[in-house]
Design a protein around this motif. Sequence first.
Motif: not given
Length: 287
Positions: A43, A47, A203, A207, A212, A217
């Motif tokens: 994940f 991103a 993701a 985002a 981020i 995660g």
Amino acid sequence: MNIFFQQVLNGLTLGSVYSLVALGLTLVYGILHIPNFAHGAFFMVGAYISFYVAGDLGANFWVAMIVSAAAVAVMAMISERLIFHPLRNSPALHDMIAAIGLLLFLEAVVQAIWGADFHRLPAPYTTILRFADLTAPAQRVLIIGAAIVLMIGLQIFLRRTTTGSTIVATAQNREGAALVGISPLKVSLLTFAISGALAAVAATLFAPINLIYPAMGHLVILKAFVIIILGGMGSIPGAIVGGMVIGFAESFGAFYISNNYKDIIAFVLLVFILSLRPQGLFPSEVR
């Protein structure tokens, strides 16, 4: 009414993201019986790849999503071959340790490349949609719509296609599927690829409205495990419903109780529901 609608929209947004992440996780567990704690790292990597492709390379948001999904799918397949496949006959604890090790390794790689700073992916759509007296950010509507399309598409793929049927057959009886000519190798690789792609898409969608960073995660994967336990281990409908339940609980809990406690609401809800239904919401598909 507008405030209530905003909480419903927030719940659908969170639930959509959680459901997509939990779907990939439940596929891997339901078919291969691997508690893949590295799914949170997939994940996170998804991103970052979207952030790099859309930000540094200047690509379109949708192109960034496709590139991210493909890259993480390949990464997931490589991890299956190099890490999880050699451990297929080992105790389940070994899979867990290997997954956590992969999680920490990917976090270290990402931090070495992009650093520990927070980043944000620019939203592809910044308009505000209006329905009578109600307003909705286009990005949240996009997340909900894309998640619904993916969920329906995954169900059609699993139920209506030959390739999807091999995955379902392997989940129901791995030995029996192998006896009738279904390749466990291909099913394992395909399962990990779908799982990684779903994590990357979730993701990328999330985002623009979320930061981020390398550890992003951790909480997501914990909630994803809560969701698949809540819905029934290995149950695809359970993952979808469980994700929505947690999303709505967090949204309304943060607004009506306190935003400080929104991250523990999922775990409190898990204890409450499992005390009433220890088998989960959809136990019929659980092996």
